[in-house]
Design a protein around this motif. Structure first.
Motif, mmCIF file in Angstrom:
data_model
loop_
_atom_site.group_PDB
_atom_site.id
_atom_site.type_symbol
_atom_site.label_atom_id
_atom_site.label_comp_id
_atom_site.label_asym_id
_atom_site.label_seq_id
_atom_site.Cartn_x
_atom_site.Cartn_y
_atom_site.Cartn_z
ATOM 1 N N UNK A 38 -16.414 -15.183 1.073
ATOM 2 C CA UNK A 38 -15.761 -13.926 1.439
ATOM 3 C C UNK A 38 -15.802 -12.952 0.262
ATOM 4 N N UNK A 39 -15.520 -13.467 -0.935
ATOM 5 C CA UNK A 39 -15.528 -12.618 -2.126
ATOM 6 C C UNK A 39 -16.916 -12.073 -2.447
ATOM 7 N N UNK A 40 -17.950 -12.871 -2.163
ATOM 8 C CA UNK A 40 -19.322 -12.440 -2.471
ATOM 9 C C UNK A 40 -19.911 -11.546 -1.378
ATOM 10 N N UNK A 41 -19.270 -11.519 -0.203
ATOM 11 C CA UNK A 41 -19.798 -10.724 0.907
ATOM 12 C C UNK A 41 -20.701 -11.501 1.846
ATOM 13 N N UNK A 42 -20.889 -12.806 1.583
ATOM 14 C CA UNK A 42 -21.701 -13.632 2.486
ATOM 15 C C UNK A 42 -21.017 -13.804 3.838
ATOM 16 N N UNK A 92 -17.276 -23.267 13.327
ATOM 17 C CA UNK A 92 -18.680 -23.075 13.008
ATOM 18 C C UNK A 92 -18.986 -21.591 13.013
ATOM 19 N N UNK A 93 -19.445 -21.081 11.880
ATOM 20 C CA UNK A 93 -19.841 -19.682 11.771
ATOM 21 C C UNK A 93 -21.359 -19.614 11.860
ATOM 22 N N UNK A 94 -21.847 -19.141 12.988
ATOM 23 C CA UNK A 94 -23.279 -18.968 13.197
ATOM 24 C C UNK A 94 -23.677 -17.626 12.597
ATOM 25 N N UNK A 95 -24.785 -17.552 11.899
ATOM 26 C CA UNK A 95 -25.185 -16.275 11.311
ATOM 27 C C UNK A 95 -25.229 -15.138 12.337
ATOM 28 N N UNK A 96 -24.657 -14.016 11.955
ATOM 29 C CA UNK A 96 -24.643 -12.771 12.714
ATOM 30 C C UNK A 96 -23.832 -12.824 13.998
ATOM 31 N N UNK A 116 -8.147 -13.528 13.200
ATOM 32 C CA UNK A 116 -9.090 -12.763 12.421
ATOM 33 C C UNK A 116 -10.493 -13.068 12.924
ATOM 34 N N UNK A 117 -11.390 -12.144 12.695
ATOM 35 C CA UNK A 117 -12.779 -12.313 13.125
ATOM 36 C C UNK A 117 -13.658 -12.330 11.880
ATOM 37 N N UNK A 118 -14.491 -13.360 11.782
ATOM 38 C CA UNK A 118 -15.382 -13.494 10.634
ATOM 39 C C UNK A 118 -16.833 -13.361 11.079
ATOM 40 N N UNK A 119 -17.663 -12.813 10.193
ATOM 41 C CA UNK A 119 -19.097 -12.686 10.434
ATOM 42 C C UNK A 119 -19.836 -13.321 9.271
ATOM 43 N N UNK A 120 -20.640 -14.318 9.590
ATOM 44 C CA UNK A 120 -21.464 -15.016 8.607
ATOM 45 C C UNK A 120 -22.741 -14.204 8.417
ATOM 46 N N UNK A 121 -22.942 -13.663 7.235
ATOM 47 C CA UNK A 121 -24.111 -12.826 6.969
ATOM 48 C C UNK A 121 -25.250 -13.587 6.300
ATOM 49 N N UNK A 122 -25.092 -14.905 6.160
ATOM 50 C CA UNK A 122 -26.158 -15.706 5.563
ATOM 51 C C UNK A 122 -27.150 -16.116 6.645
ATOM 52 N N UNK A 123 -28.170 -16.844 6.260
ATOM 53 C CA UNK A 123 -29.163 -17.309 7.233
ATOM 54 C C UNK A 123 -28.918 -18.755 7.647
ATOM 55 N N UNK A 124 -27.754 -19.299 7.302
ATOM 56 C CA UNK A 124 -27.440 -20.677 7.670
ATOM 57 C C UNK A 124 -26.046 -20.743 8.294
ATOM 58 N N UNK A 125 -25.845 -21.741 9.126
ATOM 59 C CA UNK A 125 -24.533 -21.948 9.736
ATOM 60 C C UNK A 125 -23.565 -22.474 8.682
#
Length: 100
Positions: A44-48, A17-21, A1-10
């Motif tokens: 994931x549930x919040x959309x972050x 490690x999910x780097x933002x964007x 699966x591929x995840x995208x971190x939409x927050x401004x922090x790792x």
């Protein structure tokens, strides 16, 4: 699966490690990740954090690559990524990728 971190922090979980964007491939099933990491489940549930298709991940990579040198430098600074002596766009992108 591929995840995208939409927050401004790792975000770090289980050695990932999910780097933002920055789209990140994660081994395993989404349901297993949610079960093992309640904090990630909440994000994931919040959309972050969101799951991406391969096509959406490729588009997110293009968007990151389309940023100017100044935007990439600001992004790296915001994420606490040391660019060292990187001054070209390619070197800056490589440093951001290496921080992953």
């Amino acid at each position: 699966m591929i995840l995208l971190n939409k927050t401004s922090r790792a975000v770090l979980f289980g050695g990932t490690l999910l780097i933002p964007l920055k789209p990140t491939t994660v081994d395993g099933k989404l349901s297993d990740v949610k079960k093992m990491y309640p904090g990630i489940a909440a994000m994931l549930d919040s959309g972050d954090i969101e799951t991406l298709t391969k096509a959406a991940a490729a588009e997110a990579e293009k968007e990151l690559a389309a940023k100017t040198i100044e935007e990439l430098q600001a992004y790296a600074k915001e994420q606490g990524i040391d660019l060292g002596n990187a001054s070209t766009k390619e070197d800056i992108l490589a440093a951001i990728e290496a921080a992953k």
